[in-house]
Design a protein around this motif. Structure first.
Motif, PDB file in Angstrom:
ATOM      1  N   GLY A 194       7.814   3.895   2.434  1.00  0.00           N
ATOM      2  CA  GLY A 194       7.128   3.743   1.351  1.00  0.00           C
ATOM      3  C   GLY A 194       5.389   4.168   1.351  1.00  0.00           C
ATOM      4  N   VAL A 195       5.387   4.764   2.386  1.00  0.00           N
ATOM      5  CA  VAL A 195       3.910   5.402   3.034  1.00  0.00           C
ATOM      6  C   VAL A 195       3.575   7.007   2.484  1.00  0.00           C
TER       7      VAL A 195
ATOM      8  N   SER B 120       0.867  -0.901   0.551  1.00  0.00           N
ATOM      9  CA  SER B 120       0.097   0.128  -0.614  1.00  0.00           C
ATOM     10  C   SER B 120       0.854   1.319  -0.148  1.00  0.00           C
ATOM     11  N   LYS B 121       0.501   2.012  -0.828  1.00  0.00           N
ATOM     12  CA  LYS B 121       1.207   3.508  -1.071  1.00  0.00           C
ATOM     13  C   LYS B 121       1.053   4.499   0.093  1.00  0.00           C
ATOM     14  N   THR B 122      -0.618   4.402  -0.167  1.00  0.00           N
ATOM     15  CA  THR B 122      -1.397   5.493   0.785  1.00  0.00           C
ATOM     16  C   THR B 122      -1.637   5.052   2.134  1.00  0.00           C
ATOM     17  N   PHE B 123      -1.708   5.810   3.368  1.00  0.00           N
ATOM     18  CA  PHE B 123      -2.655   5.782   4.655  1.00  0.00           C
ATOM     19  C   PHE B 123      -3.119   5.047   4.091  1.00  0.00           C
ATOM     20  N   TRP B 124      -3.667   4.733   5.100  1.00  0.00           N
ATOM     21  CA  TRP B 124      -5.117   3.967   4.946  1.00  0.00           C
ATOM     22  C   TRP B 124      -6.288   5.131   5.537  1.00  0.00           C
ATOM     23  N   GLU B 125      -5.689   5.928   6.412  1.00  0.00           N
ATOM     24  CA  GLU B 125      -6.676   7.141   6.689  1.00  0.00           C
ATOM     25  C   GLU B 125      -7.214   7.370   5.687  1.00  0.00           C
ATOM     26  N   ASP B 126      -6.110   7.924   5.213  1.00  0.00           N
ATOM     27  CA  ASP B 126      -6.163   8.379   4.335  1.00  0.00           C
ATOM     28  C   ASP B 126      -6.720   8.585   3.420  1.00  0.00           C
ATOM     29  N   THR B 127      -6.699   7.561   2.665  1.00  0.00           N
ATOM     30  CA  THR B 127      -8.007   6.920   2.021  1.00  0.00           C
ATOM     31  C   THR B 127      -9.091   7.128   2.099  1.00  0.00           C
ATOM     32  N   GLN B 128      -9.330   6.755   3.315  1.00  0.00           N
ATOM     33  CA  GLN B 128     -10.618   6.479   3.748  1.00  0.00           C
ATOM     34  C   GLN B 128     -12.116   7.700   4.177  1.00  0.00           C
ATOM     35  N   VAL B 129     -11.088   8.875   4.390  1.00  0.00           N
ATOM     36  CA  VAL B 129     -11.206  10.464   4.134  1.00  0.00           C
ATOM     37  C   VAL B 129     -11.523  10.462   2.484  1.00  0.00           C
ATOM     38  N   LEU B 130     -10.404  10.213   1.645  1.00  0.00           N
ATOM     39  CA  LEU B 130     -10.950  10.505   0.284  1.00  0.00           C
ATOM     40  C   LEU B 130     -12.557   9.550  -0.483  1.00  0.00           C
TER      41      LEU B 130
ATOM     42  N   LYS C 166     -10.759   0.614  -6.589  1.00  0.00           N
ATOM     43  CA  LYS C 166     -10.398  -0.440  -6.474  1.00  0.00           C
ATOM     44  C   LYS C 166      -8.829  -0.661  -6.409  1.00  0.00           C
ATOM     45  N   LEU C 167      -7.907   0.674  -6.324  1.00  0.00           N
ATOM     46  CA  LEU C 167      -7.059   0.747  -6.880  1.00  0.00           C
ATOM     47  C   LEU C 167      -6.677   1.924  -5.595  1.00  0.00           C
ATOM     48  N   ASP C 168      -5.288   1.706  -5.630  1.00  0.00           N
ATOM     49  CA  ASP C 168      -4.840   2.757  -4.197  1.00  0.00           C
ATOM     50  C   ASP C 168      -3.960   4.398  -4.989  1.00  0.00           C
ATOM     51  N   PRO C 169      -4.861   5.055  -4.339  1.00  0.00           N
ATOM     52  CA  PRO C 169      -5.000   6.597  -4.964  1.00  0.00           C
ATOM     53  C   PRO C 169      -3.859   7.174  -5.061  1.00  0.00           C
ATOM     54  N   CYS C 170      -2.267   7.352  -3.693  1.00  0.00           N
ATOM     55  CA  CYS C 170      -1.186   7.448  -4.058  1.00  0.00           C
ATOM     56  C   CYS C 170      -0.633   6.718  -5.331  1.00  0.00           C
ATOM     57  N   ASP C 171      -0.618   5.880  -5.171  1.00  0.00           N
ATOM     58  CA  ASP C 171       0.283   4.922  -6.147  1.00  0.00           C
ATOM     59  C   ASP C 171      -0.300   4.750  -7.198  1.00  0.00           C
ATOM     60  N   SER C 172      -2.208   4.962  -7.394  1.00  0.00           N
ATOM     61  CA  SER C 172      -2.413   4.893  -9.059  1.00  0.00           C
ATOM     62  C   SER C 172      -2.752   6.645  -9.244  1.00  0.00           C
ATOM     63  N   LEU C 173      -2.455   7.771  -8.604  1.00  0.00           N
ATOM     64  CA  LEU C 173      -2.337   9.122  -9.120  1.00  0.00           C
ATOM     65  C   LEU C 173      -2.450   9.523 -10.396  1.00  0.00           C
TER      66      LEU C 173
END
Length: 417
Positions: free
Chosen positions: A78-79, A19-29, A53-60
């Motif tokens: 790597g977070v 995972s590239k995006t911290f999980w709490e950040d993904t939850q807010v998005l 379905k994809l990781d936000p920061c990794d797939s920006l």
């Protein structure tokens, strides 16, 4: 059983490592997208492309996440953390963010401007401890400004303008010690303006078009370059402490209930370039001891007051003054020859009047000779609706309104022949 637990733990760690995006950040998005009315999310907008379905920061900037936020790597693990959210102005009418928990401690910029979000401002904005720019202009936010915004001590720019915010301006804004720019205009804010003298970096303040009452504050941050509190319900006069603002260039207190005399210190201020006090209740002008020679003023608008007496001759001596509006007052007497010379034949090193608006007063007598030789387009001069002798429309500066009738002129100034 122990083997299964071990395998599950290893698999979980591998997933976290990928995972590239911290999980709490993904939850807010995710919450942000889910709070929006689906019917208001336009096809092709940034937020319509968010596919979790994809990781936000990794797939920006992939097909699944095209825009709308920025991520920065915060450590060697790597977070990535979301550091900026900037939604395109796509509407989102009727969507409320009041219950959204903004748990994004690494966020530095939040720009939701021009999207017609409704509801109250979330108290959880106080979680954005690294926030530098909060831009909520042009929405439909209502309710009061949360006092908790005062905890955002890293905030440099705060834009709450053009909403439906009500109530008083919270004194806690005085805690925003890093603030450079504060825009809260075009709301329905009321009450007296709070002291903001702790904001020693503030250079721009706009609180216009509200319902603010009380007097003009006696203390402002000394760093201010521009102050606008136009179109409110301020009373009293302009405090002398304004002259202590050594960097002030623009002061707009128009459309209030200010009265008494326009103080002399405004005409000898060391840095003031633009002064707008139109649509108030001022009745007189104080003459500066320097007779205007030291003034830095370029533009002065005192129109639509109750100013009486003769036109202030010292204004023709201000070396940089090029725009003067004294329209719709109660000035009498003849137009000073100094005014005419400053328009038509200014002296060396003196800025000419390129705009001189004197209409709507009770000026009388003949037109000054220097004006008669001027041609249309040379300056914007307005003398209509006065009591001037022979000011026909053939002169461009007499257009825009006939002179007052003889009876009206004599009723106000009996000495007019």
């Amino acid at each position: 059983m122990g083997v299964l637990v071990l395998l599950f733990t290893v698999a979980s760690l591998l997933l976290l490592a990928e995972s590239k995006t911290f999980w709490e950040d993904t939850q807010v998005l995710k919450q942000l997208k889910n709070r929006l009315d689906p019917n208001s999310v336009a096809q092709g907008s940034c937020i319509s492309s968010w596919d979790f379905k994809l990781d936000p920061c990794d797939s920006l900037f992939s097909d699944r996440f095209t825009c709308g936020f920025r991520c920065d790597l915060v450590d060697d693990s790597g977070v990535s953390r979301v550091t900026e959210i900037g939604l395109d102005q796509a509407g989102y009418s009727g969507s409320s963010l009041s219950s959204l928990t903004w748990n994004l401690p690494y966020l530095e910029t939040l720009d939701l401007s021009g999207n017609f979000f409704s509801g109250s401002l979330p108290e959880s904005f106080s979680n954005l401890t690294r926030l530098r720019r909060l831009i909520l202009s042009g929405n439909s936010f209502s309710g009061s400004i949360p006092a908790s915004i005062g905890s955002l001590t890293n905030l440099e720019e705060l834009f709450l303008d053009n909403n439906y915010l009500r109530g008083s301006i919270p004194p806690s804004l005085n805690n925003l010690v890093s603030l450079n720019r504060l825009e809260i205009q075009a709301n329905s804010l009321s009450g007296e303006f709070p002291k903001l003298d702790s904001l020693t970096s503030l250079y721009y303040l706009d609180a216009g078009n509200n319902a603010i009452t009380g007097q003009v504050p006696f203390t402002f941050p000394p760093s201010l370059i521009q102050i606008s509190i136009r179109n409110n319900s301020l009373v009293g006069t302009v405090p002398e402490t304004i002259k202590q603002l050594g960097s002030l260039q623009v002061l707009d207190l128009s459309h209030n209930q200010l009265g008494d005399s326009v103080p002399a210190h405004l005409f000898s201020h060391p840095s003031l370039q633009q002064l707008t006090l139109s649509f108030n209740k001022f009745s007189s002008l104080q003459t500066p001891s320097s007779a205007g020679f030291q003034s830095q003023l370029i533009a002065v608008d005192l129109s639509n007051n109750n100013l009486q007496g003769f036109l202030p001759s010292f204004m023709a001596l201000m070396p940089k003054l090029s725009a003067l509006s004294l329209e719709n007052n109660k000035f009498t007497g003849m137009i000073p020859t100094q005014y005419a010379f400053k328009v038509a034949v200014p002296g060396t090193g003196v800025s000419p009047f390129v705009r001189l608006l004197l209409g709507g007063n009770y000026l009388y007598g003949p037109l000054p000779g220097p004006l008669l030789s001027m041609k249309p387009g040379s300056a914007n001069v307005g003398l209509g609706n006065n009591c001037l002798y022979r000011c026909p429309r053939v002169f461009f500066f007499c257009q825009g309104g006939d002179q007052k009738s003889s009876s009206e002129c004599r009723s106000f100034v009996p000495v007019i022949p």
